[in-house]
Motif scaffolding. Sequence first.
Motif, PDB file in Angstrom:
ATOM      1  N   MET A   1       0.887  -1.014  -0.373  1.00 44.77           N
ATOM      2  CA  MET A   1       0.690  -0.060  -0.213  1.00 44.77           C
ATOM      3  C   MET A   1       0.452   1.191  -0.021  1.00 44.77           C
ATOM      4  O   MET A   1       0.569   2.535  -0.940  1.00 44.77           O
ATOM      5  CB  MET A   1      -0.866   0.128   1.022  1.00 44.77           C
ATOM      6  N   ARG A   3       3.695   1.154  -1.124  1.00 45.40           N
ATOM      7  CA  ARG A   3       4.471   1.510  -2.539  1.00 45.40           C
ATOM      8  C   ARG A   3       3.509   1.918  -3.106  1.00 45.40           C
ATOM      9  O   ARG A   3       4.129   2.660  -3.780  1.00 45.40           O
ATOM     10  CB  ARG A   3       5.256   0.480  -2.748  1.00 45.40           C
ATOM     11  N   ALA A   4       2.265   2.015  -3.482  1.00 49.70           N
ATOM     12  CA  ALA A   4       1.389   1.540  -4.339  1.00 49.70           C
ATOM     13  C   ALA A   4       1.081   3.998  -4.474  1.00 49.70           C
ATOM     14  O   ALA A   4       1.246   4.824  -4.884  1.00 49.70           O
ATOM     15  CB  ALA A   4       0.097   1.507  -4.285  1.00 49.70           C
ATOM     16  N   VAL A   7       4.095   5.157  -5.239  1.00 47.31           N
ATOM     17  CA  VAL A   7       4.824   5.398  -6.822  1.00 47.31           C
ATOM     18  C   VAL A   7       3.100   6.467  -7.500  1.00 47.31           C
ATOM     19  O   VAL A   7       3.442   7.350  -8.530  1.00 47.31           O
ATOM     20  CB  VAL A   7       3.708   4.051  -7.835  1.00 47.31           C
ATOM     21  N   LEU A   8       1.699   6.091  -7.342  1.00 45.08           N
ATOM     22  CA  LEU A   8       0.630   7.409  -7.098  1.00 45.08           C
ATOM     23  C   LEU A   8       1.327   8.731  -6.980  1.00 45.08           C
ATOM     24  O   LEU A   8       1.443   9.877  -8.123  1.00 45.08           O
ATOM     25  CB  LEU A   8      -0.612   7.095  -6.638  1.00 45.08           C
TER      26      LEU A   8
END
Length: 185
Positions: A1, A3-4, A7-8
């Motif tokens: 989470m 990491r996502a 990235v976002l």
Amino acid sequence: MKRALSVLILTLITINAIQSQERSLSQEKSLSQERSLSQNRAFIKANKRSFERNEIRVNLLSSVIGFPEFNYERFLESNFGLGVAGSLYLVEETNIRSMLIPYGRLYFGEKVCAGFFIEGNLGLITEKLYPSTITTNLGIGVAIGYKFLTINNWVGDIHLGVGRIYGGSHVEAYPRIGVSLGKRF
């Protein structure tokens, strides 16, 4: 989470940076175009002030018909000129002996005082009525035409028009027709 989410956030920052760079380039390009346009306007304005303002022409068509005509035109603006045409009738079949025609021309072409034009003119017509009677009358006329201009300031002119003679004249109209060649200086 995490990491996502990272990235976002990184993707959004990158997109924002790219968009701001594009906006900056777009603004620079727009500013550059405005500068270029203003330089072009200044160049055109300067050249319109410094164009050749005099022109002489010989009407070849009227010379062949029997009344040679010579023209002088002075350009006051980049689309307007004042001139005078003088002709002498060598043909005996007509009562008209000579014409002096001052005129004004309004040009609609891209080049300076060239292209399609409309003309308003006055005619000073000398007429031989009887063997010893000569009269001079005034006329008003219009013409349309087209003027061609070369890079070396040679001109070609075609025009067609007519004028009405007022006063005690036997002739009611005078012609404004021509195919002329000349030089601008």
